[in-house]
Design a protein around this motif. Structure first.
Motif, PDB file in Angstrom:
ATOM      1  N   GLU A 188     -61.047   1.432 -89.197  1.00 22.66           N
ATOM      2  CA  GLU A 188     -61.071   2.898 -89.177  1.00 22.66           C
ATOM      3  C   GLU A 188     -62.415   3.421 -88.668  1.00 22.66           C
ATOM      4  O   GLU A 188     -62.477   4.344 -87.862  1.00 22.66           O
ATOM      5  CB  GLU A 188     -60.812   3.447 -90.579  1.00 22.66           C
ATOM      6  CG  GLU A 188     -59.371   3.271 -91.008  1.00 22.66           C
ATOM      7  CD  GLU A 188     -59.176   3.584 -92.491  1.00 22.66           C
ATOM      8  OE1 GLU A 188     -60.028   4.277 -93.070  1.00 22.66           O
ATOM      9  OE2 GLU A 188     -58.180   3.111 -93.052  1.00 22.66           O
TER      10      GLU A 188
ATOM     11  N   LEU B 253     -50.023   3.973 -87.256  1.00 21.75           N
ATOM     12  CA  LEU B 253     -50.891   2.930 -87.820  1.00 21.75           C
ATOM     13  C   LEU B 253     -50.709   2.809 -89.340  1.00 21.75           C
ATOM     14  O   LEU B 253     -50.813   1.723 -89.896  1.00 21.75           O
ATOM     15  CB  LEU B 253     -52.367   3.203 -87.480  1.00 21.75           C
ATOM     16  CG  LEU B 253     -52.765   3.039 -86.021  1.00 21.75           C
ATOM     17  CD1 LEU B 253     -54.225   3.430 -85.800  1.00 21.75           C
ATOM     18  CD2 LEU B 253     -52.548   1.603 -85.538  1.00 21.75           C
TER      19      LEU B 253
ATOM     20  N   ARG C 190     -59.665  -3.178 -92.964  1.00 23.44           N
ATOM     21  CA  ARG C 190     -59.022  -1.911 -92.580  1.00 23.44           C
ATOM     22  C   ARG C 190     -60.062  -0.800 -92.476  1.00 23.44           C
ATOM     23  O   ARG C 190     -60.029   0.018 -91.565  1.00 23.44           O
ATOM     24  CB  ARG C 190     -57.943  -1.529 -93.602  1.00 23.44           C
ATOM     25  CG  ARG C 190     -56.688  -2.390 -93.491  1.00 23.44           C
ATOM     26  CD  ARG C 190     -55.544  -1.775 -94.269  1.00 23.44           C
ATOM     27  NE  ARG C 190     -55.790  -1.753 -95.703  1.00 23.44           N
ATOM     28  CZ  ARG C 190     -55.459  -2.749 -96.535  1.00 23.44           C
ATOM     29  NH1 ARG C 190     -54.894  -3.847 -96.064  1.00 23.44           N
ATOM     30  NH2 ARG C 190     -55.709  -2.654 -97.823  1.00 23.44           N
TER      31      ARG C 190
ATOM     32  N   GLY D 195     -49.955  -0.327 -91.994  1.00 30.10           N
ATOM     33  CA  GLY D 195     -50.800  -0.724 -93.113  1.00 30.10           C
ATOM     34  C   GLY D 195     -52.148  -0.046 -93.202  1.00 30.10           C
ATOM     35  O   GLY D 195     -52.939  -0.314 -94.111  1.00 30.10           O
ATOM     36  N   LEU D 196     -52.438   0.839 -92.222  1.00 30.67           N
ATOM     37  CA  LEU D 196     -53.708   1.573 -92.300  1.00 30.67           C
ATOM     38  C   LEU D 196     -53.638   2.496 -93.514  1.00 30.67           C
ATOM     39  O   LEU D 196     -52.624   3.143 -93.761  1.00 30.67           O
ATOM     40  CB  LEU D 196     -53.914   2.411 -91.034  1.00 30.67           C
ATOM     41  CG  LEU D 196     -55.269   3.069 -90.876  1.00 30.67           C
ATOM     42  CD1 LEU D 196     -56.317   2.032 -90.472  1.00 30.67           C
ATOM     43  CD2 LEU D 196     -55.231   4.172 -89.824  1.00 30.67           C
ATOM     44  N   THR D 197     -54.734   2.546 -94.264  1.00 31.70           N
ATOM     45  CA  THR D 197     -54.660   3.261 -95.542  1.00 31.70           C
ATOM     46  C   THR D 197     -55.034   4.731 -95.461  1.00 31.70           C
ATOM     47  O   THR D 197     -54.511   5.542 -96.209  1.00 31.70           O
ATOM     48  CB  THR D 197     -55.565   2.574 -96.591  1.00 31.70           C
ATOM     49  OG1 THR D 197     -56.775   2.233 -95.957  1.00 31.70           O
ATOM     50  CG2 THR D 197     -54.864   1.349 -97.123  1.00 31.70           C
TER      51      THR D 197
ATOM     52  N   GLY E 146     -53.883  -4.740 -90.625  1.00 30.69           N
ATOM     53  CA  GLY E 146     -52.791  -4.263 -91.453  1.00 30.69           C
ATOM     54  C   GLY E 146     -52.565  -5.121 -92.680  1.00 30.69           C
ATOM     55  O   GLY E 146     -52.342  -4.613 -93.779  1.00 30.69           O
TER      56      GLY E 146
ATOM     57  N   PHE F 239     -54.945  -2.750 -83.727  1.00 27.14           N
ATOM     58  CA  PHE F 239     -54.802  -2.897 -85.180  1.00 27.14           C
ATOM     59  C   PHE F 239     -54.286  -4.298 -85.535  1.00 27.14           C
ATOM     60  O   PHE F 239     -54.783  -4.933 -86.462  1.00 27.14           O
ATOM     61  CB  PHE F 239     -53.831  -1.827 -85.680  1.00 27.14           C
ATOM     62  CG  PHE F 239     -53.802  -1.678 -87.177  1.00 27.14           C
ATOM     63  CD1 PHE F 239     -54.926  -1.257 -87.868  1.00 27.14           C
ATOM     64  CD2 PHE F 239     -52.647  -1.952 -87.886  1.00 27.14           C
ATOM     65  CE1 PHE F 239     -54.902  -1.103 -89.251  1.00 27.14           C
ATOM     66  CE2 PHE F 239     -52.614  -1.800 -89.268  1.00 27.14           C
ATOM     67  CZ  PHE F 239     -53.752  -1.378 -89.955  1.00 27.14           C
TER      68      PHE F 239
ATOM     69  N   LEU G 163     -51.984   0.200 -81.533  1.00 26.20           N
ATOM     70  CA  LEU G 163     -51.166  -0.733 -82.297  1.00 26.20           C
ATOM     71  C   LEU G 163     -51.636  -2.175 -82.053  1.00 26.20           C
ATOM     72  O   LEU G 163     -51.809  -2.966 -82.979  1.00 26.20           O
ATOM     73  CB  LEU G 163     -49.703  -0.575 -81.842  1.00 26.20           C
ATOM     74  CG  LEU G 163     -48.625  -0.819 -82.862  1.00 26.20           C
ATOM     75  CD1 LEU G 163     -48.875  -0.006 -84.123  1.00 26.20           C
ATOM     76  CD2 LEU G 163     -47.262  -0.424 -82.261  1.00 26.20           C
TER      77      LEU G 163
END
Lengths: 201, 85
Positions: free
Chosen positions: A17, B78, A13, B82-84, A6, A53, A50
């Motif tokens: 993903e 998420l 990030r 801060g997940l974009t 984050g 992440f 969460l």
């Protein structure tokens, strides 16, 4: 915390993903196998993602992201359930393929093995899986449904490989016992009642 | 193990059947169990039973599909972190 996905770089990030998000359906199935309740599984999935992440920096590049997520999920579940953790007494002694052999021999003798070739067993097994007690359920799910090796499951569950093996074989045996009941209910065990069998449909 | 094709009997093959199907035996043991199962008519139905059972169990994957709304809810949570995407 500073290196969590984050607050980390765009690259971190993006890696998160790419490597973590695709496994959501798998983690959901595993969460459901642990909680048995869809609503609880949804909370557990949210919690798992969460945590993943926020602790992305602890992920070892090149290692198996799915296994990492299963481990987080299992730990989050245990924390949630700490107060009400169910104690299941694990049977002593070893269990191997012979138990399955004996059970199959029983099915052959009463004709219930015919169900294997005539009915899609996945729905029945799925229902039986939901009733399987812990720690057998999560072990069977990891190895038989999610294709983890004994070694991988032992890492996720935090137990020795021998324990995985023992729980797996016991879990499978319990599922096969359920299969016999299912076959009888479906009328595939005609000889069992003549046989002085313990029950009928 | 000088001889990877060491003969084993039915009870040994059956005892190791799960490990064999899970491919958790050493290559020598895998060969020994496979070689027995290939030529033993008595053990074959048990192999078939175990295989069908495991195949059906594996198909349980399709029984618990994740709802699409849940995927979206997780992504939304998420993004707040801060997940974009």
């Amino acid at each position: 915390m500073d290196d969590a996905a984050g607050s980390g770089s765009a690259e971190a990030r993006s890696e998160f993903e790419k490597q973590v998000l695709p496994w959501m359906p798998d983690v959901y199935r595993f969460a459901l196998s642990l909680t048995r309740e869809p609503a609880e599984a949804e909370d557990l999935l949210q919690e798992t993602y969460l945590r993943a992440f926020r602790s992305w920096q602890t992920f070892q590049p090149g290692s198996d992201a799915r296994r990492w997520l299963f481990t987080i999920c299992r730990n989050a579940f245990l924390r949630q359930r700490e107060r009400q953790r169910r104690e299941v007494v694990e049977e002593e002694g070893d269990l191997d393929g012979s138990a399955s052999f004996l059970l199959h021999a029983r099915m052959q003798s009463d004709g219930s093995d015919r169900i294997l070739s005539r009915v899609d067993l996945a729905p029945a097994l799925n229902a039986a899986l939901a009733e399987l007690p812990e720690p057998f359920r999560s072990t069977v799910i990891l190895v038989d449904v999610e294709d983890q090796s004994y070694e991988e499951a032992s890492e996720i569950l935090g137990v020795p490989i021998g324990t995985v093996r023992s729980r797996l074989f016991r879990g499978r045996r319990q599922l096969q016992e359920k299969l016999i009941e299912y076959a009888k209910d479906a009328g595939f065990a005609a000889a069992a009642t003549r046989d002085g069998g313990s029950n009928d449909a | 193990m000088p001889d990877g094709r060491k003969e084993i009997d039915c009870s040994t093959a059956i005892a190791e059947l799960w490990d064999y199907l899970d491919q958790e035996l050493t290559p020598e043991r895998m060969n020994a169990v496979r070689s027995h199962l290939d030529r033993c008519a008595g053990c074959h139905p048990h192999l078939e039973f175990a295989q069908r059972f495991l195949d059906a169990l594996h198909r349980c994957r399709g029984e618990n599909a994740m709802p699409e709304e849940l995927r979206l809810a997780v992504l939304s949570r998420l993004r707040k972190e801060g997940l974009t995407s």
